[in-house]
Design a protein around this motif. Structure first.
Motif, PDB file in Angstrom:
ATOM      1  N   GLU A 410       0.844  -1.190   0.000  1.00 54.86           N
ATOM      2  CA  GLU A 410       0.000   0.000   0.000  1.00 54.86           C
ATOM      3  C   GLU A 410       0.882   1.243   0.000  1.00 54.86           C
ATOM      4  O   GLU A 410       1.890   1.311   0.716  1.00 54.86           O
ATOM      5  CB  GLU A 410      -0.902   0.020   1.230  1.00 54.86           C
ATOM      6  CG  GLU A 410      -1.818   1.247   1.276  1.00 54.86           C
ATOM      7  CD  GLU A 410      -2.749   1.225   2.474  1.00 54.86           C
ATOM      8  OE1 GLU A 410      -3.696   2.032   2.485  1.00 54.86           O
ATOM      9  OE2 GLU A 410      -2.526   0.424   3.393  1.00 54.86           O
ATOM     10  N   LEU A 411       0.484   2.218  -0.790  1.00 59.38           N
ATOM     11  CA  LEU A 411       1.147   3.514  -0.790  1.00 59.38           C
ATOM     12  C   LEU A 411       0.525   4.368   0.317  1.00 59.38           C
ATOM     13  O   LEU A 411      -0.667   4.645   0.297  1.00 59.38           O
ATOM     14  CB  LEU A 411       0.984   4.212  -2.141  1.00 59.38           C
ATOM     15  CG  LEU A 411       1.653   5.584  -2.263  1.00 59.38           C
ATOM     16  CD1 LEU A 411       3.169   5.430  -2.255  1.00 59.38           C
ATOM     17  CD2 LEU A 411       1.198   6.282  -3.528  1.00 59.38           C
ATOM     18  N   ILE A 412       1.331   4.748   1.295  1.00 59.46           N
ATOM     19  CA  ILE A 412       0.860   5.550   2.425  1.00 59.46           C
ATOM     20  C   ILE A 412       1.676   6.836   2.462  1.00 59.46           C
ATOM     21  O   ILE A 412       2.906   6.798   2.431  1.00 59.46           O
ATOM     22  CB  ILE A 412       1.001   4.807   3.764  1.00 59.46           C
ATOM     23  CG1 ILE A 412       0.300   3.445   3.706  1.00 59.46           C
ATOM     24  CG2 ILE A 412       0.412   5.646   4.898  1.00 59.46           C
ATOM     25  CD1 ILE A 412       0.460   2.636   4.973  1.00 59.46           C
ATOM     26  N   VAL A 413       0.987   7.955   2.534  1.00 60.00           N
ATOM     27  CA  VAL A 413       1.636   9.265   2.617  1.00 60.00           C
ATOM     28  C   VAL A 413       1.336   9.845   3.999  1.00 60.00           C
ATOM     29  O   VAL A 413       0.178  10.029   4.365  1.00 60.00           O
ATOM     30  CB  VAL A 413       1.129  10.212   1.513  1.00 60.00           C
ATOM     31  CG1 VAL A 413       1.823  11.570   1.617  1.00 60.00           C
ATOM     32  CG2 VAL A 413       1.343   9.605   0.140  1.00 60.00           C
ATOM     33  N   PHE A 414       2.381  10.091   4.770  1.00 61.37           N
ATOM     34  CA  PHE A 414       2.255  10.694   6.093  1.00 61.37           C
ATOM     35  C   PHE A 414       2.562  12.188   5.980  1.00 61.37           C
ATOM     36  O   PHE A 414       3.633  12.574   5.511  1.00 61.37           O
ATOM     37  CB  PHE A 414       3.211  10.037   7.085  1.00 61.37           C
ATOM     38  CG  PHE A 414       2.957   8.567   7.299  1.00 61.37           C
ATOM     39  CD1 PHE A 414       2.005   8.140   8.214  1.00 61.37           C
ATOM     40  CD2 PHE A 414       3.661   7.615   6.581  1.00 61.37           C
ATOM     41  CE1 PHE A 414       1.770   6.791   8.405  1.00 61.37           C
ATOM     42  CE2 PHE A 414       3.438   6.269   6.776  1.00 61.37           C
ATOM     43  CZ  PHE A 414       2.485   5.845   7.687  1.00 61.37           C
ATOM     44  N   VAL A 415       1.624  13.023   6.423  1.00 64.47           N
ATOM     45  CA  VAL A 415       1.755  14.470   6.328  1.00 64.47           C
ATOM     46  C   VAL A 415       1.680  15.056   7.735  1.00 64.47           C
ATOM     47  O   VAL A 415       0.709  14.817   8.457  1.00 64.47           O
ATOM     48  CB  VAL A 415       0.649  15.076   5.444  1.00 64.47           C
ATOM     49  CG1 VAL A 415       0.846  16.577   5.293  1.00 64.47           C
ATOM     50  CG2 VAL A 415       0.622  14.396   4.084  1.00 64.47           C
ATOM     51  N   THR A 416       2.711  15.810   8.115  1.00 67.82           N
ATOM     52  CA  THR A 416       2.745  16.455   9.430  1.00 67.82           C
ATOM     53  C   THR A 416       3.006  17.946   9.241  1.00 67.82           C
ATOM     54  O   THR A 416       4.153  18.371   9.111  1.00 67.82           O
ATOM     55  CB  THR A 416       3.831  15.842  10.329  1.00 67.82           C
ATOM     56  OG1 THR A 416       3.679  14.419  10.366  1.00 67.82           O
ATOM     57  CG2 THR A 416       3.743  16.399  11.754  1.00 67.82           C
ATOM     58  N   PRO A 417       1.941  18.769   9.208  1.00 66.90           N
ATOM     59  CA  PRO A 417       2.140  20.218   9.055  1.00 66.90           C
ATOM     60  C   PRO A 417       2.211  20.896  10.422  1.00 66.90           C
ATOM     61  O   PRO A 417       1.578  20.462  11.393  1.00 66.90           O
ATOM     62  CB  PRO A 417       0.897  20.655   8.279  1.00 66.90           C
ATOM     63  CG  PRO A 417      -0.151  19.694   8.731  1.00 66.90           C
ATOM     64  CD  PRO A 417       0.534  18.395   9.088  1.00 66.90           C
ATOM     65  N   ASP A 418       2.957  21.971  10.516  1.00 65.31           N
ATOM     66  CA  ASP A 418       2.948  22.811  11.701  1.00 65.31           C
ATOM     67  C   ASP A 418       3.322  24.237  11.317  1.00 65.31           C
ATOM     68  O   ASP A 418       3.989  24.464  10.302  1.00 65.31           O
ATOM     69  CB  ASP A 418       3.853  22.276  12.802  1.00 65.31           C
ATOM     70  CG  ASP A 418       5.323  22.211  12.382  1.00 65.31           C
ATOM     71  OD1 ASP A 418       5.570  22.247  11.150  1.00 65.31           O
ATOM     72  OD2 ASP A 418       6.207  22.124  13.223  1.00 65.31           O
ATOM     73  N   VAL A 419       2.863  25.179  12.113  1.00 69.47           N
ATOM     74  CA  VAL A 419       3.105  26.597  11.871  1.00 69.47           C
ATOM     75  C   VAL A 419       4.379  26.990  12.622  1.00 69.47           C
ATOM     76  O   VAL A 419       4.505  26.769  13.828  1.00 69.47           O
ATOM     77  CB  VAL A 419       1.914  27.452  12.354  1.00 69.47           C
ATOM     78  CG1 VAL A 419       2.191  28.932  12.105  1.00 69.47           C
ATOM     79  CG2 VAL A 419       0.644  27.026  11.640  1.00 69.47           C
ATOM     80  N   LEU A 420       5.324  27.559  11.891  1.00 69.72           N
ATOM     81  CA  LEU A 420       6.562  28.007  12.524  1.00 69.72           C
ATOM     82  C   LEU A 420       6.287  29.195  13.415  1.00 69.72           C
ATOM     83  O   LEU A 420       5.495  30.080  13.065  1.00 69.72           O
ATOM     84  CB  LEU A 420       7.603  28.380  11.461  1.00 69.72           C
ATOM     85  CG  LEU A 420       8.115  27.230  10.582  1.00 69.72           C
ATOM     86  CD1 LEU A 420       9.195  27.758   9.653  1.00 69.72           C
ATOM     87  CD2 LEU A 420       8.662  26.099  11.422  1.00 69.72           C
ATOM     88  N   PRO A 421       6.912  29.244  14.594  1.00 71.03           N
ATOM     89  CA  PRO A 421       6.673  30.380  15.490  1.00 71.03           C
ATOM     90  C   PRO A 421       7.232  31.670  14.920  1.00 71.03           C
ATOM     91  O   PRO A 421       8.146  31.661  14.102  1.00 71.03           O
ATOM     92  CB  PRO A 421       7.396  29.966  16.781  1.00 71.03           C
ATOM     93  CG  PRO A 421       8.454  29.012  16.308  1.00 71.03           C
ATOM     94  CD  PRO A 421       7.865  28.278  15.133  1.00 71.03           C
ATOM     95  N   GLN A 422       6.642  32.774  15.371  1.00 63.70           N
ATOM     96  CA  GLN A 422       7.144  34.077  14.961  1.00 63.70           C
ATOM     97  C   GLN A 422       8.527  34.306  15.563  1.00 63.70           C
ATOM     98  O   GLN A 422       8.901  33.717  16.570  1.00 63.70           O
ATOM     99  CB  GLN A 422       6.212  35.190  15.448  1.00 63.70           C
ATOM    100  CG  GLN A 422       4.780  35.056  14.972  1.00 63.70           C
ATOM    101  CD  GLN A 422       3.924  36.154  15.532  1.00 63.70           C
ATOM    102  OE1 GLN A 422       4.272  37.321  15.497  1.00 63.70           O
ATOM    103  NE2 GLN A 422       2.768  35.800  16.068  1.00 63.70           N
ATOM    104  N   GLU A 423       9.281  35.161  14.899  1.00 57.18           N
ATOM    105  CA  GLU A 423      10.607  35.506  15.403  1.00 57.18           C
ATOM    106  C   GLU A 423      10.498  36.155  16.770  1.00 57.18           C
ATOM    107  O   GLU A 423       9.702  37.066  17.002  1.00 57.18           O
ATOM    108  CB  GLU A 423      11.300  36.471  14.431  1.00 57.18           C
ATOM    109  CG  GLU A 423      12.728  36.799  14.831  1.00 57.18           C
ATOM    110  CD  GLU A 423      13.380  37.728  13.833  1.00 57.18           C
ATOM    111  OE1 GLU A 423      14.528  38.139  14.078  1.00 57.18           O
ATOM    112  OE2 GLU A 423      12.734  38.023  12.811  1.00 57.18           O
ATOM    113  N   GLY A 424      11.294  35.622  17.698  1.00 55.05           N
ATOM    114  CA  GLY A 424      11.310  36.179  19.044  1.00 55.05           C
ATOM    115  C   GLY A 424      10.337  35.515  19.984  1.00 55.05           C
ATOM    116  O   GLY A 424      10.263  35.882  21.155  1.00 55.05           O
ATOM    117  N   THR A 425       9.564  34.511  19.494  1.00 56.87           N
ATOM    118  CA  THR A 425       8.644  33.787  20.372  1.00 56.87           C
ATOM    119  C   THR A 425       9.149  32.389  20.526  1.00 56.87           C
ATOM    120  O   THR A 425       9.810  31.836  19.675  1.00 56.87           O
ATOM    121  CB  THR A 425       7.216  33.766  19.784  1.00 56.87           C
ATOM    122  OG1 THR A 425       7.250  33.093  18.517  1.00 56.87           O
ATOM    123  CG2 THR A 425       6.690  35.162  19.605  1.00 56.87           C
ATOM    124  N   PRO A 426       8.807  31.692  21.659  1.00 51.27           N
ATOM    125  CA  PRO A 426       9.283  30.342  21.874  1.00 51.27           C
ATOM    126  C   PRO A 426       8.601  29.366  20.962  1.00 51.27           C
ATOM    127  O   PRO A 426       7.516  29.592  20.495  1.00 51.27           O
ATOM    128  CB  PRO A 426       8.936  30.089  23.343  1.00 51.27           C
ATOM    129  CG  PRO A 426       7.812  31.036  23.650  1.00 51.27           C
ATOM    130  CD  PRO A 426       8.040  32.227  22.795  1.00 51.27           C
TER     131      PRO A 426
END
Length: 426
Positions: A410-426
């Motif tokens: 089976e062809l399985i595609v794993f996608v993990t998106p995340d938003v990069l933090p703004q500059e100067g924030t943890p």
């Protein structure tokens, strides 16, 4: 009873210029009134009868607001400039006046029908108190200067306020309080106004202003896994192509590690293989593409001209994310894995075996999505036996054996998106 006369609006300047004493300015709301004490003798002139109504009470003049605007009431003792505010703006005016009474350096003022804060802000908390007193209304503007000792603290507060509301980094001016928005993002004006209007900010588009958008990082694993081992990755075998939100596959501080470990173990054992593992960075609202493969030429000939068209094959990804800085995401994803099949070529041109997935999903936070359901089945058979005897028509099966192999992947595609933090924030 003294005469009360009504002049025209242009008489305001004349009245102010000719009367030597200025009795004072007054602020009322539509439907409310004040009483101006006046001598019993002498005429009273009102510059704009549509804004206020004047009634003689004997010892004074009762002035009632009729509509928002400015009017001058001239008596023998001086000229009174009356500003009439809308009912909501007048309530804001009274609330701000009451709150500002205990503040140093801050004053509530009205000029030409506009309500604003002036003076010098000495404490950052005072601005929060004024916003709370305004009750969420945007009926005033903040024009006070900011003390240099608290400017950085105030600026950081509003940056954090924008982030908490899911807004992109904004061009925030503190004095006067304005928010400049890029001309190509008029959709942000209403959202920004809802957040900043209680603090006396005005929001609008401006040529040359830059509105930053969130940067989305998408980690993608394109894998081919044997049927019997896909459950180890949390993927159930579907009846058709589907997207599955996997349970938490990683612990804090180990981004993507458990999933990668499982895939590496399966790959070493020959039960899976990773076809591609790209990391894509894309601005919210834009599109990013990835290709790991190649192109082969297709000749096109007509009576008038000849041309060559290049056909792509391999692992192709196209992603278009939308996100805000609070971490919410809407991801449109298209994945295609194609291989050349020379056994089905036509005039020397190979065919393509293609698996394609298109999906769109929304997330409140970073999670792993598994796109699955594209199953490939490879069947093969083999035989072995004694020479010559194994090929006899009737007795041959007694001296030979056949092996059948059914390999399903089976062809399985794993996608993990995340938003990069703004500059100067943890």
């Amino acid at each position: 009873m003294r005469p009360v006369t009504f002049g025209f609006a242009f008489l305001i300047a004349c009245l102010v210029a000719t009367v030597p004493a200025k009795a004072g300015d007054h602020v009322i709301g539509v439907g409310s009134h004040i009483v101006i004490p006046t001598p019993r003798s002498g005429a009273v002139t009102v510059s704009n009868g549509r804004v206020v109504r004047a009634e003689d009470l004997g010892a004074g003049i009762r002035v009632t607001g009729r509509k928002a605007g400015v009017a001058a009431v001239a008596t023998s003792s001086g000229t009174h400039l009356v500003t009439v505010l809308r009912a909501t703006a007048f309530r804001t005016y009274k609330a701000l006046r009451a709150e500002a009474a205990g503040m140093r350096g801050i004053e509530v003022a009205v000029d030409d029908g506009a309500l604003f804060i002036r003076g010098r802000l000495l404490r950052a908390d005072d601005w929060d108190r004024l916003a709370a007193a305004a009750g969420g209304g945007g009926d005033y503007s903040f024009r006070a200067e900011i003390d240099p000792l608290i400017r950085d603290d105030v600026s950081a507060r509003f940056d954090q306020l924008a982030k908490a509301a899911g807004l992109p980094p904004l061009d925030i001016q503190l004095s006067p309080a304005t928010v400049r928005i890029a001309a190509d993002r008029p959709d942000l004006v209403k959202r920004v106004s809802a957040v900043f209007a209680p603090y006396g900010f005005s929001a609008g588009t401006a040529v040359g202003a830059l509105t930053l958008e969130p940067l989305v990082r998408v980690q993608i694993l394109v894998t081919e896994v044997r049927k019997s081992h896909s459950r180890r990755l949390g993927v159930k075998w579907p009846a058709s192509t589907e997207a599955t939100l996997l349970p938490a596959l990683r612990s804090p501080g180990t981004r993507g590690r458990p999933l990668n470990v499982e895939l590496q173990a399966l790959e070493q054992a020959g039960h899976a293989r990773v076809l591609a593992s790209p990391n894509l960075l894309c601005r919210s609202g834009k599109e990013a593409q990835f290709l790991a493969g190649g192109e082969y030429p297709i000749k096109i000939a007509t009576n008038r001209r000849q041309d060559v068209v290049w056909k792509r094959y391999g692992v192709m990804l196209r992603i278009k994310p939308r996100a805000d800085f609070s971490g919410r995401m809407s991801i449109a994803l298209e994945t295609e894995v194609s291989t050349l099949d020379k056994s089905r070529d036509v005039d020397g041109l190979p065919a393509l075996l293609t698996n394609r997935i298109e999906s769109h999903f929304d997330l409140r936070e970073s999670r792993t999505i598994a796109l699955s359901g594209l199953i490939r089945r490879d069947q093969s058979s083999g035989s072995h036996g004694l020479p010559i005897l194994g090929t006899l028509p009737v007795l041959g099966p007694l001296f030979s054996s056949k092996e059948f192999q059914d390999d399903r992947t089976e062809l399985i595609v794993f996608v993990t998106p995340d938003v990069l933090p703004q500059e100067g924030t943890p």
